[in-house]
Enzyme design. Structure first.
Site, short mmCIF file in Angstrom:
data_model
loop_
_atom_site.label_atom_id
_atom_site.label_comp_id
_atom_site.label_asym_id
_atom_site.label_seq_id
_atom_site.Cartn_x
_atom_site.Cartn_y
_atom_site.Cartn_z
N VAL A 108 1.37 7.98 2.07
CA VAL A 108 0.88 9.07 1.23
C VAL A 108 2.07 9.82 0.58
O VAL A 108 1.93 10.42 -0.48
CB VAL A 108 -0.05 10.00 2.05
CG1 VAL A 108 0.73 10.82 3.07
CG2 VAL A 108 -0.86 10.91 1.16
N LYS A 140 13.44 26.02 8.03
CA LYS A 140 12.24 26.76 7.62
C LYS A 140 11.97 27.85 8.67
O LYS A 140 11.76 27.54 9.84
CB LYS A 140 11.05 25.80 7.51
CG LYS A 140 9.74 26.50 7.24
CD LYS A 140 8.57 25.52 7.20
CE LYS A 140 7.25 26.26 7.17
NZ LYS A 140 6.09 25.38 7.32
N THR A 154 0.43 21.82 9.46
CA THR A 154 0.07 21.49 10.84
C THR A 154 -0.15 20.00 11.10
O THR A 154 -0.31 19.59 12.25
CB THR A 154 -1.22 22.25 11.24
OG1 THR A 154 -2.16 22.19 10.15
CG2 THR A 154 -0.92 23.70 11.56
N ILE A 193 0.84 -1.21 0.00
CA ILE A 193 0.00 0.00 0.00
C ILE A 193 0.87 1.25 0.00
O ILE A 193 0.60 2.22 -0.70
CB ILE A 193 -0.96 -0.02 1.20
CG1 ILE A 193 -1.98 -1.13 0.98
CG2 ILE A 193 -1.65 1.33 1.38
CD1 ILE A 193 -3.07 -1.19 1.98
#
Ligand SMILES: Cc1cc2nc3c(=O)[nH]c(=O)nc-3n(C[C@H](O)[C@H](O)[C@H](O)COP(=O)(O)OP(=O)(O)OC[C@H]3O[C@@H](n4cnc5c(N)ncnc54)[C@H](O)[C@@H]3O)c2cc1C
Length: 506
Positions: free
Chosen positions: A53, A86, A346, A50
C-alpha cells in the site's frame, strides 16, 4: 512446495506461512523468527507485481519497545528508514477553523491520587491564571520549539516518522538473517481441508503450493485468506468513521523537519503532513460522499508546499474490523484484519500488538479454541477503545456549516464514547480502561483541544490557595521550559545521530 521441518520441536504447529510482505508481513516475520525462530519454519510469500500500500509513515511510542524486544539498533534503523522523531500530532482547524492544538506523547503536569492535573489547571483558570495546558508538558513544548534529543538517559517519550517501503526492507533483512524463506509469487487460491475448512496450502499462479500449519494473512485490503477464503465477517464502522478514500503524495522537503505530524482538517476530511529526513509524506483522507476523487487530488496538490515526487493515487478503504481476526488456522494482521483509519497512526501499532499477542497465545499443540477466543476478545477490546478515541476527533468539532463536519457532529456515536464525553463535560473526569493504548493525558488533550468545555472539576482543587496554585504552575512551567532549552534543534540532532546516506549523482 513442501516445507520440510528440521526444527527442534515436536509441536503440531511448526510451519508458518505469511501471505504478504508489506509492513504487516515483515513485522510478523521479523518478530516470529527472532523470538521463536528455533521452533518454527517460516515462509513469507509476496508479489512484486502487486506491491504494498506504500503508506503508513507515522508511528506511536510503543514501537520503540517492540524494537528493543527485537534488539534493533535505533540509529541504524533511523538511518535505514530516513526517520525523524515524532513527539505528537498538531491538529489544525479541527475544533474551529484557525484553531490548533497538539496531542503530544508526554505527561502533562503532575497528578494527585484523587484527580489528574487538568483539574488543577481548570481551577487555575478560574482563579485567573492564563496558561495553556501544553505548557506543562515537555514533549508538547519541545514539539512547538522544534527541539529534540534522545539518549539512554533521556526519558522523553517519542515515536518515529519513517519511510514505509524502506522499513519493510529493513525488517526483511532481519527476518532473512533469522531464517525466514521469502517466496516471490502471486497467490491465486488456497487449498482447504474439506471438513474443518482449515487452510492447508497457498496455491500460486504458477502451480506451486506452499503448505503450512498456521497461516498469517498480511495480504492488505484484499484479505485473501481471512476475508476471501475463510469468510471472516467484516464489521462495518463507516457510520462512525465515514472517510473512505485517501490520496497520498510525496513531496520534497522545503524546511527542516519538525518533530511532529501535522493533521489539518479540510472541508470533507483531513490532510496529513509527515516530515522525513529528505522528503515529506502528504495525503488527504476524505469522505467520497462529500468530495470527488478529482477534487481531492486537486485540493491536495494545491495545499502541499514541496515539489511533488509521486503522482496522487486514490486508495479506497472501508473502516471496520474482521470479527474473527483469528479464524480456523489463520490469523489476520494489518489491513487484512481491518482498518480504523490513520488519524492517530495506530495501524502499525496494532500489527505489533497482534503479533505479540499471537506469540503469547501461540497454538503450539494445534487447534485450541480457547486460545483463539481469547485472542479475538483481546483484539476486539483494543480496537474498540482506539475506535472511540478516533471518533471523538470527528464528532466533537465546531466546524458549523461544513456539511461533512455537520454530519460528524450530528451522527450517533458508540455508547462507550458518549459516556466518556458526558463524564468529561459534566465533571472533567477522564479515564482509561485496563491496557488501553490512549492514556488519560491523550483523552484530555484531545477533548480540550476539540473544544469540549467541562462544566465542573474536582472540588479537591478548591483546597489550594491562590498562592499555592501560582507556585504549582510557575514551578512546573519553568521546569518544562528549562528542560526544553537543553535540547538541540531537532534537525541538528537527527543530522548527527542518524542522517541517512543520500545518494549523490556522479
Ligand atoms: C491512507 C493511509 C494512511 C496510513 N497512514 C498510517 C500511518 O501514518 N501510520 C500507521 O501506523 N499506519 C498507517 N496506515 C496503515 C498502514 O499503511 C498499514 O497498516 C501498513 O502499511 C500495513 O499494511 P499491510 O502490510 O497490511 O498491507 P500492504 O502494504 O498492502 O501489503 C500487502 C502485501 O500482500 C501482498 N499481496 C497481496 N495480494 C497478493 C497476492 N495475490 N499474491 C501475493 N502477494 C499478495 C502484497 O504484494 C503486499 O506485499 C495508513 C493506511 C492508509 C490507507
Amino acid at each position: 512446495m513442501n516445507t520440510q521441518n528440521s526444527k527442534k520441536t515436536d509441536a503440531a504447529v511448526k510451519r508458518i506461512v505469511i501471505a504478504g510482505g508489506g509492513t504487516a508481513g515483515w513485522i510478523a516475520a521479523a518478530a516470529l523468527s527472532k523470538k521463536l525462530g528455533d521452533l518454527l519454519e517460516i515462509t513469507l510469500v509476496e508479489s512484486d507485481a502487486i506491491g504494498t500500500v506504500g503508506v503508513g509513515e507515522a508511528t506511536i511510542p510503543p514501537l520503540r519497545t517492540f524494537h528493543h524486544l527485537l534488539g534493533i539498533d535505533e540509529q541504524e534503523f533511523m538511518r535505514a528508514t530516513g526517520a525523524t522523531a515524532k513527539l505528537g500530532i498538531a491538529f489544525e482547524n479541527w475544533g474551529r477553523e484557525g484553531e490548533r492544538y497538539i496531542h503530544s506523547f508526554g505527561k502533562t503536569g503532575t497528578s494527585a491520587w484523587m484527580c489528574d492535573f487538568h483539574h488543577f489547571w481548570l481551577r487555575g483558570r478560574e482563579m485567573g491564571f492564563d496558561s495553556d495546558i501544553g505548557e506543562f508538558c515537555l514533549e508538547h513544548q519541545a514539539a512547538e520549539a522544534g527541539r529534540f534529543a534522545t539518549s539512554s538517559k533521556s526519558n522523553i517519550n517519542f515515536a518515529y516518522h519513517l519511510d514505509a517501503t524502506r522499513y519493510a526492507a529493513f525488517l526483511r533483512e532481519i527476518s532473512e538473517e533469522h531464517g525466514v524463506t521469502r517466496v516471490e509469487g502471486l497467490i491465486q487460491d488456497v487449498r482447504q481441508d474439506a471438513e474443518s475448512g482449515d487452510i492447508l496450502a497457498l496455491i500460486l499462479d504458477d502451480g506451486r503450493e506452499i503448505e503450512g500449519d498456521l497461516f498469517i494473512d498480511c495480504s492488505g485490503f484484499r484479505s485473501l485468506l481471512a476475508g476471501k477464503a475463510l469468510g471472516s465477517e467484516f464489521e462495518d464502522w463507516s457510520h462512525w468513521l465515514p472517510c473512505d478514500r485517501a490520496v497520498p503524495l510525496q513531496t520534497s522537503a522545503t524546511e527542516p523537519a519538525m518533530p511532529y505530524t501535522r493533521s489539518i482538517a479540510e472541508k470533507a476530511g483531513w490532510r496529513w503532513r509527515i516530515p522525513l529526513q529528505t522528503r515529506v509524506g502528504n495525503g488527504l483522507v476524505y469522505c467520497s460522499d462529500y468530495l470527488s476523487d478529482d477534487d481531492a487530488s486537486a485540493l491536495l496538490l494545491d495545499r502541499v508546499d514541496g515539489k511533488p515526487m509521486t503522482e496522487p493515487r486514490v486508495i479506497r478503504f472501508a473502516t471496520g474490523r474482521r470479527k474473527q481476526t483469528w479464524k480456523n488456522n489463520c490469523v489476520a494482521l494489518g489491513l487484512a484484519s481491518g482498518f480504523i483509519e490513520p488519524l492517530e497512526s495506530t495501524s502499525i501499532h496494532l500489527i505489533v500488538t497482534g503479533v505479540v499477542r499471537l506469540m503469547q497465545l501461540f497454538p503450539f499443540n494445534g487447534a485450541e479454541p480457547a486460545l483463539r477466543d481469547e485472542y479475538n476478545k483481546q483484539t476486539q477490546r483494543e480496537l474498540e477503545d482506539i475506535r472511540d478515541f478516533i471518533v471523538l476527533h470527528y464528532h466533537v468539532n465546531q466546524r458549523h456549516g461544513d456539511p461533512f463536519w455537520d454530519h460528524c457532529r450530528q451522527m450517533a456515536i458508540p455508547d462507550s464514547l458518549a459516556q466518556r464525553i458526558a463524564l468529561f463535560r459534566e465533571r472533567a473526569h477522564a479515564y482509561q480502561n485496563n491496557d488501553e493504548l490512549f492514556r488519560v493525558d491523550s483523552w484530555v488533550q484531545v477533548m480540550l483541544g476539540q473544544g469540549l468545555k467541562p462544566q465542573r472539576h474536582h472540588p479537591v482543587t478548591q483546597m489550594m490557595t491562590e498562592q499555592q496554585m501560582q507556585q504549582l504552575q510557575t514551578g512546573l512551567r519553568s521546569q518544562v521550559a528549562r528542560a526544553v532549552q537543553t535540547l538541540p534543534p531537532h534537525h541538528e540532532f537527527i543530522q548527527q545521530y542518524c542522517a541517512e546516506a543520500v545518494a549523490t549523482e556522479a
